[in-house]
Design an enzyme around this catalytic site. Structure first.
Site, PDB file in Angstrom:
ATOM      1  N   ASP A 507      48.395  31.312  44.516  1.00 16.07           N
ATOM      2  CA  ASP A 507      47.857  30.925  43.211  1.00 16.07           C
ATOM      3  C   ASP A 507      48.909  31.084  42.109  1.00 16.07           C
ATOM      4  O   ASP A 507      49.395  32.189  41.849  1.00 16.07           O
ATOM      5  CB  ASP A 507      46.627  31.823  42.941  1.00 16.07           C
ATOM      6  CG  ASP A 507      45.789  31.331  41.793  1.00 16.07           C
ATOM      7  OD1 ASP A 507      46.204  30.385  41.114  1.00 16.07           O
ATOM      8  OD2 ASP A 507      44.711  31.913  41.583  1.00 16.07           O
ATOM      9  N   ASP A 570      38.957  25.900  37.997  1.00 17.03           N
ATOM     10  CA  ASP A 570      37.903  26.609  38.746  1.00 17.03           C
ATOM     11  C   ASP A 570      36.532  25.949  38.568  1.00 17.03           C
ATOM     12  O   ASP A 570      36.163  25.554  37.475  1.00 17.03           O
ATOM     13  CB  ASP A 570      37.804  28.059  38.265  1.00 17.03           C
ATOM     14  CG  ASP A 570      38.998  28.867  38.721  1.00 17.03           C
ATOM     15  OD1 ASP A 570      40.016  28.258  39.119  1.00 17.03           O
ATOM     16  OD2 ASP A 570      38.927  30.105  38.664  1.00 17.03           O
TER      17      ASP A 570
HETATM   18  C1  GAL Z   1      42.126  31.570  39.772  1.00 17.26           C
HETATM   19  C2  GAL Z   1      41.762  30.721  40.975  1.00 17.26           C
HETATM   20  C3  GAL Z   1      40.455  31.241  41.517  1.00 17.26           C
HETATM   21  C4  GAL Z   1      40.646  32.683  41.939  1.00 17.26           C
HETATM   22  C5  GAL Z   1      41.198  33.520  40.784  1.00 17.26           C
HETATM   23  C6  GAL Z   1      41.596  34.931  41.222  1.00 17.26           C
HETATM   24  O1  GAL Z   1      43.287  31.110  39.206  1.00 17.26           O
HETATM   25  O2  GAL Z   1      41.650  29.375  40.586  1.00 17.26           O
HETATM   26  O3  GAL Z   1      40.012  30.437  42.588  1.00 17.26           O
HETATM   27  O4  GAL Z   1      41.508  32.723  43.045  1.00 17.26           O
HETATM   28  O5  GAL Z   1      42.324  32.918  40.198  1.00 17.26           O
HETATM   29  O6  GAL Z   1      42.088  35.696  40.181  1.00 17.26           O
END
Ligand code: GAL
Length: 754
Positions: A507, A570
């Protein structure tokens, strides 16, 4: 006599009707506002001359209105005349409210130069506001509603008023968005609210469906006495099937739990209207609710083989494939023509071992029980590409958020088995953010106290016949503020392999601080670094890129060897989020292929909440059918986002329809394309390996809709046999045209075959 009965009827109608605040009794602020990037507190002053400022719409983020790169502060201003007739005409005359939709990330609001509120203390505490605090509080996603007593000196009755909004945003979307934008008096409906998210439908053993819900009286000074009326009506003809009125008292600052019971009929979907009518003023609040209808037929006694029909592995990598099959236990699993190096366990259905050489093998699987046997081919492709069908699994984020722990992962893995999901091809148990601690002096990544022994956890998950995934970031910190992999990529990949990890979600997060405006090669670079690291270890690790679709990642995700890549920000359990994400996926349709999947984010059915508190999905049953239907057509990874230990029969039915899942798992690996769309409906069509087509009919409206399908428009000629995949029933032949009734925001999925 006649006169009397008419009078009685009128009296009844009068008693049942609701007095409502007049719609025109509000000032609409969903109009162009004045806008200026930057920050200057003198911009709050009513007399400030903003005539040179540009205009902007408040219901769309600023990135969509010409400010793509804007981060930091910006101001919005608008003027409106406030007549005192607004309060005089209102049924409740106490308070005025200013509704400003939602604001990404946070805001301070000034009325006529005076601060009237801020969504949290974030803005006041520190300048610029603290990033982690904003994220942890989820402040961007809350409704902005600022309430003032009618006698508040800051309000200018019968005068022009000026609202100035100071906004701070960083990363991603920014500014005012959503709805409503208005000034109105606080009404009865602002005090009395239904909360449907704390309970869900219970399918009882006596075939009844029962539902509890909460009515909240948020008023600090008024009790409300009235009638709670429940009406259940049929979608097909509007007939009222059930009606019950109950007297109820809602004392101030209280929450009352109540509910109803109903006999469902899957062939005849229904909706409920729940109304609370207050005795004194006749004002009402109403909630419309769709009742769940299970379409998936129940599992049969005879064996049936489900899941992927093709499986990719690299030479020498540990092989783990669970033959997914339903049927009354005990089941016996057999494999004919299984290549050298692999064996099947006849009791568990697990194929394990390793293949030494590249090549393709066609294995014949047979599953037997006392009621019969089922046979199916499994193609094993030993080569460079893994994940030849989209991964089916679960991820901790949409339910547990950062509160994920070893115990919750074990519970989820247990539930994946005990619920039977594993028998329908569900495979991965993925730990998202929240497991990391820090790198030690030798560069080894340590887990935090919620994960005492990652190796033992991975072994446990494998012992159940499941695979396990993990999460990290190329930055120094993950999005949740935990330790990332920056400069430790190789060490981390080694740790993952030693633990037995099968899936990595990588990520972007704080990597963005190194490159706030990255070029395409800067976007690719960290993914190439980690790709190299995970390809060095002797393990097949599904590589899931998560950078929210930046730089049209679907065009180059395969080049950095991603097996899947997030195409959006998200997801949330709302229709706005689901439809916004789902229906925008035509942008990447042509880039999907075996081992290379577009990922429109995880599923939001069941009990979700981003941890630790959960609520039942706010999507209606119809919207949930849309979710699973569309994600299946899109060949998206299906990662369940809910608490698996609390699966209700409806959610389970959505996730265990083998004919629907087969569309997702089709070996051809094509993504559906949008064949037709207008304001009311959309048709998506997916080509399948055997030459058949899956067609999704999506109702975009809030009413049931007959959706026409013209095969010519879909470029299909000749006669086809039609099958309803959710109901698993044949629908006969079709040559040119057919029509189907689809419920509000719902979907039908059919397959046509020559
Ligand atoms: C976001 C991601 C989510 C989750 C989250 C964890 O950026 O899109 O799916 O993984 O971080 O902090």
């Amino acid at each position: 006599m006649k006169k009397i009965s008419i009078l009685c009827l009128l009296a009844l109608l009068f008693a049942a009707s609701c007095s409502t605040e007049r719609k025109e009794n509000r000032i609409d602020l969903n109009i162009p506002w004045k806008f200026m990037p930057g920050d200057d507190l003198s911009w709050a002053a009513p007399a400030f001359d903003d005539s040179k400022w540009k205009t902007i719409l408040p219901d769309k983020i600023w990135e969509e209105q010409g400010y793509e790169k804007l981060d930091g502060y910006a101001w919005y201003r608008t003027r409106f005349f406030l007549p005192s007739s607004l309060k005089e005409k209102a049924l409740m005359k106490d308070s005025l409210q200013i509704l400003l939709g939602k604001i990404d990330d946070c805001d301070q609001v000034f009325l006529n130069g005076e601060l009237i509120g801020q969504n949290t203390a974030v803005m006041a505490a520190k300048s610029p506001p603290d990033e982690n605090f904003i994220k942890a509080q989820g402040v961007w996603n809350t409704d902005r509603r600022y309430v003032l007593h009618v006698n508040d000196q800051r309000i200018g009755w019968d005068k022009e008023n000026v609202i100035a909004v100071r906004v701070y945003d960083q990363n991603g979307a920014g500014g005012m968005f959503s709805k409503p934008f208005a000034v109105s008096m606080v009404s009865f409906a602002d005090y009395v609210k239904f909360d449907m998210t704390k309970n869900t439908f219970v399918f009882r053993n006596d075939n009844l469906l029962s539902r509890k819900f909460i009515i909240e009286n948020r008023s600090g000074k008024d009790d409300f006495n009235g009638t709670l009326s429940l009406k259940v009506s049929s979608y097909s003809n509007g007939a009222v099937l059930f009606h019950k009125d109950t007297a109820i008292n809602l004392s101030r600052n209280s929450k009352t739990e109540t509910g109803f019971t109903f006999q469902p009929d899957p062939a005849n979907p229904v909706f409920a209207e729940i109304t609370f009518r207050e005795n004194h003023t006749g004002q009402c609040v109403t909630e419309k609710m769709e009742l769940p209808y299970i379409l998936t037929p129940s599992v049969k006694k005879e064996p049936r083989i489900n899941g992927a029909k093709v499986f990719g592995v690299r030479p020498w990598s540990p092989f783990l494939f669970k033959v997914a099959a339903t049927g009354e236990p005990p089941l016996k699993y057999l494999a004919k023509d299984i290549p050298e190096g692999l064996t099947i366990d006849s009791v568990s259905g697990l194929i394990t071992g390793a293949l030494k050489k590249k090549g393709e093998h066609m294995v014949t699987l047979t599953v037997k029980n006392a009621s019969g046997s089922a046979t199916r081919k499994l193609k094993i492709v030993c080569g460079n590409t893994i994940s030849l069908t989209p991964p089916l699994g679960w991820n901790s984020w949409n339910c547990w958020g950062l509160s994920v722990s070893d115990e919750k992962i074990r519970q989820s893995a247990d539930a994946m088995r005990s619920s039977g999901l594993i028998d329908h091809g569900w495979t991965y148990i993925n730990i998202d953010d929240g497991w990391e601690y820090k790198h030690d002096k030798d560069g080894k990544i340590l887990t935090n106290s919620k994960f005492p022994n990652m190796y033992a956890l991975c072994s446990y998950v494998h012992s159940l016949g499941l695979k396990i995934g993990i999460y990290s970031s190329p930055g120094t910190k993950t999005c949740g503020g935990y330790e990332g992999s920056y400069t430790f990529e190789e060490k981390d990949a080694e740790a993952y392999a030693a633990w037995g990890i099968d899936y990595l979600k990588y990520d972007w997060c704080s990597y963005g601080r190194l490159y706030p405006n990255p070029t395409k090669s800067q976007m690719k670079y960290p993914y190439q670094v980690m790709r190299k690291a995970i390809r060095k270890v002797n393990r097949d690790i599904h590589y899931s890129l998560c950078q929210y679709g930046m730089g049209d990642v679907w065009e180059w995700g395969a080049e950095v060897d991603g097996n899947s890549w997030r195409t959006t920000g998200d997801i949330e359990d709302t229709w706005r989020s689901l439809s916004g994400i789902g229906y925008s996926q035509r942008k990447c349709s042509s880039f999907s292929a075996p081992g290379r999947w577009n990922d429109p984010d995880m599923l939001v059915v069941g009990w979700v909440g981003w941890g630790p508190d959960l609520h039942y999905t706010r999507l209606t049953p119809g919207e949930q059918y849309t979710h699973i239907t569309l994600w299946s057509l899109l060949s998206s990874p299906l990662l369940i986002g809910c608490d698996l230990s609390q699966l209700d029969p409806f959610t389970l039915s959505l996730l265990t329809n083998d004919e629907v899942l087969a569309v997702n798992q089709d070996p051809l690996g094509k993504q559906a394309t949008l064949a037709k769309s207008n304001e009311s409906y959309a048709l998506w069509i997916k080509e399948l390996e055997d030459g058949s087509r899956a067609i999704g009919l999506f109702n975009l409206t809030e009413q049931p809709l007959n959706i026409p399908v013209d095969l010519k428009e879909l470029k299909l000629k000749g006669r086809w046999n039609m099958r309803d995949l959710w109901r698993q029933t044949d629908l006969g032949q079709v040559e040119q045209h057919f029509e189907m009734k689809v419920l509000p925001h719902g979907a039908n999925l059919i397959r046509i075959v020559k």
